[in-house]
Design a protein around this motif. Structure first.
Motif, mmCIF file in Angstrom:
data_model
loop_
_atom_site.group_PDB
_atom_site.id
_atom_site.type_symbol
_atom_site.label_atom_id
_atom_site.label_comp_id
_atom_site.label_asym_id
_atom_site.label_seq_id
_atom_site.Cartn_x
_atom_site.Cartn_y
_atom_site.Cartn_z
ATOM 1 N N GLN A 141 -28.414 14.256 39.943
ATOM 2 C CA GLN A 141 -28.461 13.230 40.992
ATOM 3 C C GLN A 141 -27.137 13.150 41.753
ATOM 4 O O GLN A 141 -26.934 12.244 42.557
ATOM 5 N N GLN A 142 -26.226 14.066 41.436
ATOM 6 C CA GLN A 142 -24.938 14.146 42.135
ATOM 7 C C GLN A 142 -24.125 12.856 42.019
ATOM 8 O O GLN A 142 -23.352 12.530 42.909
ATOM 9 N N ILE A 143 -24.344 12.142 40.938
ATOM 10 C CA ILE A 143 -23.507 10.966 40.668
ATOM 11 C C ILE A 143 -22.230 11.428 39.975
ATOM 12 O O ILE A 143 -21.145 10.925 40.230
ATOM 13 N N LEU A 144 -22.380 12.408 39.102
ATOM 14 C CA LEU A 144 -21.227 12.920 38.350
ATOM 15 C C LEU A 144 -20.697 14.190 39.009
ATOM 16 O O LEU A 144 -21.372 14.809 39.838
ATOM 17 N N LYS A 145 -19.490 14.570 38.618
ATOM 18 C CA LYS A 145 -18.875 15.792 39.141
ATOM 19 C C LYS A 145 -19.729 16.998 38.780
ATOM 20 O O LYS A 145 -20.417 17.017 37.761
ATOM 21 N N ASP A 146 -19.640 18.011 39.602
ATOM 22 C CA ASP A 146 -20.419 19.227 39.360
ATOM 23 C C ASP A 146 -19.662 20.128 38.395
ATOM 24 O O ASP A 146 -19.093 21.144 38.777
ATOM 25 N N LEU A 147 -19.659 19.723 37.140
ATOM 26 C CA LEU A 147 -18.963 20.469 36.101
ATOM 27 C C LEU A 147 -19.935 20.742 34.958
ATOM 28 O O LEU A 147 -20.934 20.032 34.813
ATOM 29 N N PRO A 148 -19.637 21.771 34.149
ATOM 30 C CA PRO A 148 -20.500 22.039 32.990
ATOM 31 C C PRO A 148 -20.596 20.804 32.099
ATOM 32 O O PRO A 148 -19.631 20.041 31.981
ATOM 33 N N LEU A 149 -21.732 20.666 31.459
ATOM 34 C CA LEU A 149 -21.962 19.521 30.584
ATOM 35 C C LEU A 149 -20.843 19.383 29.548
ATOM 36 O O LEU A 149 -20.381 18.274 29.255
ATOM 37 N N VAL A 150 -20.407 20.510 29.026
ATOM 38 C CA VAL A 150 -19.381 20.484 27.984
ATOM 39 C C VAL A 150 -18.101 19.827 28.495
ATOM 40 O O VAL A 150 -17.446 19.066 27.779
ATOM 41 N N ILE A 151 -17.751 20.109 29.721
ATOM 42 C CA ILE A 151 -16.523 19.539 30.292
ATOM 43 C C ILE A 151 -16.700 18.034 30.467
ATOM 44 O O ILE A 151 -15.796 17.247 30.147
ATOM 45 N N LEU A 152 -17.845 17.633 30.968
ATOM 46 C CA LEU A 152 -18.092 16.200 31.139
ATOM 47 C C LEU A 152 -18.032 15.489 29.784
ATOM 48 O O LEU A 152 -17.457 14.394 29.674
ATOM 49 N N PHE A 153 -18.624 16.110 28.778
ATOM 50 C CA PHE A 153 -18.542 15.550 27.426
ATOM 51 C C PHE A 153 -17.079 15.376 27.013
ATOM 52 O O PHE A 153 -16.686 14.342 26.484
ATOM 53 N N ALA A 154 -16.290 16.390 27.258
ATOM 54 C CA ALA A 154 -14.879 16.333 26.870
ATOM 55 C C ALA A 154 -14.169 15.200 27.588
ATOM 56 O O ALA A 154 -13.337 14.501 27.000
ATOM 57 N N LEU A 155 -14.506 15.019 28.858
ATOM 58 C CA LEU A 155 -13.847 13.974 29.654
ATOM 59 C C LEU A 155 -14.240 12.580 29.184
ATOM 60 O O LEU A 155 -13.529 11.609 29.449
ATOM 61 N N PHE A 156 -15.347 12.501 28.489
ATOM 62 C CA PHE A 156 -15.785 11.203 27.962
ATOM 63 C C PHE A 156 -15.404 11.043 26.491
ATOM 64 O O PHE A 156 -14.676 10.117 26.109
ATOM 65 N N PHE A 157 -15.885 11.951 25.667
ATOM 66 C CA PHE A 157 -15.655 11.812 24.224
ATOM 67 C C PHE A 157 -14.181 11.976 23.874
ATOM 68 O O PHE A 157 -13.681 11.317 22.955
ATOM 69 N N GLY A 158 -13.492 12.836 24.585
ATOM 70 C CA GLY A 158 -12.074 13.044 24.308
ATOM 71 C C GLY A 158 -11.293 11.750 24.294
ATOM 72 O O GLY A 158 -10.727 11.375 23.257
ATOM 73 N N PRO A 159 -11.267 11.034 25.403
ATOM 74 C CA PRO A 159 -10.545 9.759 25.423
ATOM 75 C C PRO A 159 -11.098 8.736 24.436
ATOM 76 O O PRO A 159 -10.320 8.032 23.778
ATOM 77 N N VAL A 160 -12.419 8.628 24.336
ATOM 78 C CA VAL A 160 -12.996 7.611 23.455
ATOM 79 C C VAL A 160 -12.550 7.838 22.010
ATOM 80 O O VAL A 160 -12.106 6.906 21.328
ATOM 81 N N LEU A 161 -12.622 9.073 21.554
ATOM 82 C CA LEU A 161 -12.221 9.357 20.177
ATOM 83 C C LEU A 161 -10.718 9.154 19.995
ATOM 84 O O LEU A 161 -10.283 8.599 18.986
ATOM 85 N N SER A 162 -9.948 9.588 20.969
ATOM 86 C CA SER A 162 -8.490 9.405 20.876
ATOM 87 C C SER A 162 -8.133 7.939 20.773
ATOM 88 O O SER A 162 -7.310 7.536 19.936
ATOM 89 N N VAL A 163 -8.744 7.155 21.632
ATOM 90 C CA VAL A 163 -8.427 5.732 21.677
ATOM 91 C C VAL A 163 -8.865 5.040 20.389
ATOM 92 O O VAL A 163 -8.130 4.207 19.835
ATOM 93 N N ALA A 164 -10.025 5.404 19.905
ATOM 94 C CA ALA A 164 -10.501 4.819 18.653
ATOM 95 C C ALA A 164 -9.540 5.166 17.516
ATOM 96 O O ALA A 164 -9.168 4.308 16.709
ATOM 97 N N ARG A 165 -9.108 6.399 17.485
ATOM 98 C CA ARG A 165 -8.175 6.846 16.447
ATOM 99 C C ARG A 165 -6.873 6.068 16.530
ATOM 100 O O ARG A 165 -6.350 5.585 15.525
ATOM 101 N N ASP A 166 -6.353 5.934 17.750
ATOM 102 C CA ASP A 166 -5.090 5.213 17.918
ATOM 103 C C ASP A 166 -5.223 3.752 17.486
ATOM 104 O O ASP A 166 -4.295 3.184 16.911
ATOM 105 N N HIS A 167 -6.370 3.180 17.766
ATOM 106 C CA HIS A 167 -6.576 1.788 17.344
ATOM 107 C C HIS A 167 -6.607 1.683 15.817
ATOM 108 O O HIS A 167 -5.964 0.821 15.229
ATOM 109 N N ILE A 168 -7.360 2.574 15.201
ATOM 110 C CA ILE A 168 -7.539 2.507 13.754
ATOM 111 C C ILE A 168 -6.236 2.809 13.028
ATOM 112 O O ILE A 168 -5.937 2.227 11.986
ATOM 113 N N LEU A 169 -5.434 3.687 13.607
ATOM 114 C CA LEU A 169 -4.142 4.004 12.989
ATOM 115 C C LEU A 169 -3.084 2.958 13.337
ATOM 116 O O LEU A 169 -1.954 3.025 12.854
#
Lengths: 192, 192
Positions: A141-169
DNA sequence: TATTACTGAATGAACGTTCATTCTGATAGG
DNA sequence: CCTATCAGAATGAACGTTCATTCAGTAATA
């Protein structure tokens, strides 16, 4: 009489010890001790340590999946759906630090790679399916950037996991506002 | 009499085996075998396995630091500096998969947490200092979002590490264009 | 009593580390 | 030039420990 009493205790003990000390810091004898059962009893419920570890992983994944579904509706606009999934996921990790730490241990181990392969390439019934669905819709639907799914996943899960880790630590104290801003920032990263 | 002949072989073997199989999948005997030395020889160069592991980590960190400095200039505009660091870091990981895998093993281990604490909270002379400097400048100059440094780090390092991992595991093939788009997307995430 | 559940000591494999021994090559004495 | 001596580098078998797993015996349940 299938008493899940002891099984549950074993799983709980395994979660606690593995989350805290890693797979190699959680010997079967220690798990048994924490669970209040004999070492041999574990083997009545799980063929071996690997099976215990992967079954625990599946339990966790199912729980997360269910938590994400709550309040999720395909009726809502795209952006709102994304923000919902993001904040819920982050909430879940923050409120279940043992679960988060366990997942980290799992993913960074020989077990984890095969599972990730399934999750990203395959069509497993995993926690990612709801994300995959949403993200693929977003790209078509051209709402998101035209990038491979894997990259979009990284752009989302990467920060979320990092932030969760930093909070827990304890490197940062996440509150509602900060969580919201973080997910919004992820949105800025993936939106066209 | 270059005393570092064998030492280098040991370090190289340790990097290869630990990157591929993890700390517990790389026994000292195996490292010795790969290095072409006797098991006891390792202990002439390293007090124990822990010392070997952390010294190897410091070597790697120093190399990355140097790679990032190349072509980096505080004269250039902020955005350009950020894009430079991001692409260089990603390049380095992609062209040194063993190094990347080793770092992942290290960070997800008891060793790693203490180091991360230093890196995020302390003032260690680590790879992050150049990033810390840049990001703090960005927030004070209101170029970046008004978020804690840790969150900004997560929004940058999270995706970069995820994408590097996916490339190395073969889940995506990163080329120059894709690398650029990824770092640009990170920029969208952190910029005000 | 018969059957099932449970226990924890016993087992053997794998590991990091040690150390008595071997190897190497530099130096000295003849 | 040869040989004896020696320091320290290198070796790998052996050691003690730890761990997952087993199994003979005990308790609970039917």
């Amino acid at each position: 009489m299938v008493k899940n009493d002891k099984r549950d205790e074993i799983v709980r003990a395994a979660l606690e010890l593995i989350a805290e000390h890693g797979f190699h810091g959680a010997p079967m004898a220690m798990i048994a001790g924490r669970a209040g059962v004999g070492a041999g009893t574990i083997y009545r419920y799980f063929e071996n340590k690997d099976v215990l570890i992967t079954e625990l992983y599946r339990d966790i994944e199912k729980n997360i999946m269910e938590a994400l579904q709550q309040g999720y509706s395909v009726e809502k606009p795209f952006r709102e759906r994304f923000l919902h999934l993001g904040t819920e996921l982050l909430h879940h990790f923050i409120h279940n630090p043992l679960v988060f730490r366990y997942l980290e241990q799992f993913h960074n181990s020989p077990y984890g790679v095969a599972f990730r392969r399934d999750k990203i390439l395959g069509t497993s019934t995993s926690e990612c399916n709801v994300f995959r669905e949403l993200f693929e819709l977003g790209t078509t639907q051209q709402i998101l950037k035209d990038l491979p799914l894997v990259i979009l996943f990284a752009l989302f899960f990467g920060p979320v996991l990092s932030v969760a880790r930093d909070h827990i630590l304890g490197f940062v104290e996440l509150d509602e506002v900060l969580i919201h801003h973080t997910i919004e920032a992820c949105w800025d990263g993936i939106k066209r």
